[in-house]
Design an enzyme around this catalytic site. Structure first.
Site, short mmCIF file in Angstrom:
data_model
loop_
_atom_site.label_atom_id
_atom_site.label_comp_id
_atom_site.label_asym_id
_atom_site.label_seq_id
_atom_site.Cartn_x
_atom_site.Cartn_y
_atom_site.Cartn_z
N GLY A 30 -13.67 -3.45 0.73
CA GLY A 30 -15.00 -2.90 1.02
C GLY A 30 -15.43 -1.87 0.00
CE LYS A 76 -21.86 -14.45 8.20
NZ LYS A 76 -22.04 -13.56 9.36
N GLY A 89 -9.78 -7.51 -1.20
CA GLY A 89 -10.06 -8.44 -0.11
C GLY A 89 -9.45 -9.82 -0.30
NE ARG A 122 -4.16 -1.89 1.94
CZ ARG A 122 -5.00 -2.32 2.86
NH1 ARG A 122 -4.82 -2.00 4.12
NH2 ARG A 122 -6.04 -3.05 2.52
#
Length: 422
Positions: free
Chosen positions: A402, A226, A379, A40
């Site tokens: 996200g 999920k 992610g 990063r």
């Protein structure tokens, strides 16, 4: 949302002080505090170097981890964990903050830039203000962790203005944080001309382009645990995709909705009707929605568990789904073979366990062999692609998990919406 935003190249920054929001939320060794992955920090270099080349003075800022900004909040949090509030000291709280200082980032950034990065001991306090005021063109100042300020996550206007008052221009280059309306990601744009850096520009062009005007067929591969966390993404992609591939833990809610037996697999009972609605919507829109025909399951969630191959609709009662099976791998690889664009978000199984990583590995390999524009949505999928050695074969790996997810949902990203339109 308008993706056509002004970039750092569209404004004059020469001789100006530029507040640059980076994403320096880097992983660190818990014992030594050493940075274990500087990806990063490296990702911010093109924008920083451009600003320096334009003779700007750079005031960089970022968050790191989740520090508790006030002593009272720290006491409350520790008490919730069962600790006696009377035994908690301010010294203990200050030590918890020190572990999340950006000082190691300043050191690594200095090494990468080949020049000193001045470190402030606060965000908008006396030290930061004095160092920002003295900063000369061609110099870099790094403010302390923005989340040390309690007003950061609340998008406090007073904090945003105090940060903005140190500079003349705001450049946003932290894609991993643009889905949050914080003082340093969105608030400051109310007080300064705000544009994107090169990192955000790339994300908007590639992901935004794939959503707005994809090279077809557009295949979306959605994994992860999920259904509930991917509702908006599935809904939005059903409007634009040609094929949607389902894998990972959320598979079993879809299979159960179709009348399958899923044993001890991850299941969200509350979302069965939703899964049926999605399958119905896919049929109505002519979108292929692919579920795995076979599943690799196990009797326990363990790296050492014995892999058992079963039909996806008949998972034994004492087993849980852990990965997609060989028939599913073949079908999914076939679906991406002739794709024009592939968006992938979420692994196909428990890829952390080698015995159950084959599905994720096969999808990564299929994408690496495809001529399609391949976009990995941050992610776990990004981690999987990097771990498996396919990162350099992908068109784009998003820097924000996200943020890329909310981008794919069609949600407005506060840290992008606040930037000047072209």
């Amino acid at each position: 949302m308008n993706y056509n935003k002004k970039t750092v190249k569209d404004i004059d920054v020469a001789g100006k002080k530029v507040l640059l929001r980076c994403d320096f939320n880097v992983p660190q060794d818990k014992t030594t505090g050493a940075i274990t992955d500087d990806k990063r920090i490296r990702a911010a270099l093109p924008t920083i170097q451009y600003l320096l080349d334009q003779n700007a003075a750079v005031i960089a800022c970022s968050h790191l981890g989740k520090p508790v900004a006030t002593f009272d909040s720290y006491v409350k949090k520790q008490a919730e964990k069962g600790k006696d509030p009377a035994s908690i000291t301010e010294e203990e709280w200050k030590k918890s903050l020190a572990k999340l200082s950006l000082a190691p980032v300043a050191k690594r950034l200095s090494e990468l830039l080949g020049r000193e990065v001045i470190m402030a001991s606060d965000v908008v306090g006396p030290d930061a203000q004095a160092k920002a005021a003295a900063l000369q063109p061609g110099q870099v100042l790094l403010l302390e962790n923005t989340r040390f300020e309690k007003g950061e996550t609340k998008n406090d206007p007073a904090l945003a203005k105090a940060m903005a008052d140190m500079a003349e221009v705001y450049v946003s280059d932290a894609f991993g944080a643009v889905h949050r309306a914080h003082a340093s990601t969105a608030g400051v744009a109310a007080y300064l001309p705000a544009v994107s850096g090169f990192l955000i520009q790339k994300e908007l062009e590639i992901i935004g382009g794939a959503l707005a005007n994809p090279k077809r067929p557009l295949v979306a591969i959605l994994g992860g645990s999920k259904v509930s966390s991917k509702i908006g993404v599935i809904n939005n992609l059903l409007e634009i995709a040609d094929t949607i591939i389902i894998g990972g833990g959320m598979t079993y809610t879809f299979l159960k909705a179709q009348g399958g037996s899923v044993g001890k697999s991850l299941l969200e009972e509350d979302w069965l009707d939703y899964c049926n609605d999605m399958m119905k919507k896919a049929k109505e829109k002519g979108v292929k929605l692919l579920l795995p025909e076979d599943t690799i399951c196990a009797k326990e969630f363990s790296a050492d568990a014995e892999p058992i191959l079963v039909d996806s609709m008949n998972i034994p009662d004492d087993c849980m789904g852990m990965d997609i099976g060989p028939k599913a791998i073949a079908a999914y690889a076939d679906a991406v073979k002739d794709a024009g664009t592939v968006i992938w978000n979420g692994p196909m199984g428990v890829f952390e366990f080698p015995a159950f990583a084959k599905g994720t590995q096969a999808v990564a390999e299929a994408l690496s062999n495809s001529n399609a524009i391949t976009i990995i949505g941050g992610g776990d999928s990004a981690a999987a692609v990097q771990q498996l050695g396919y990162a350099d074969k992908m068109t784009h790996i998003s820097t924000g998990g996200g943020a890329s997810l909310e981008f794919m949902e069609g949600k407005e990203l506060p840290g992008v919406a606040c930037l000047l339109d072209k």
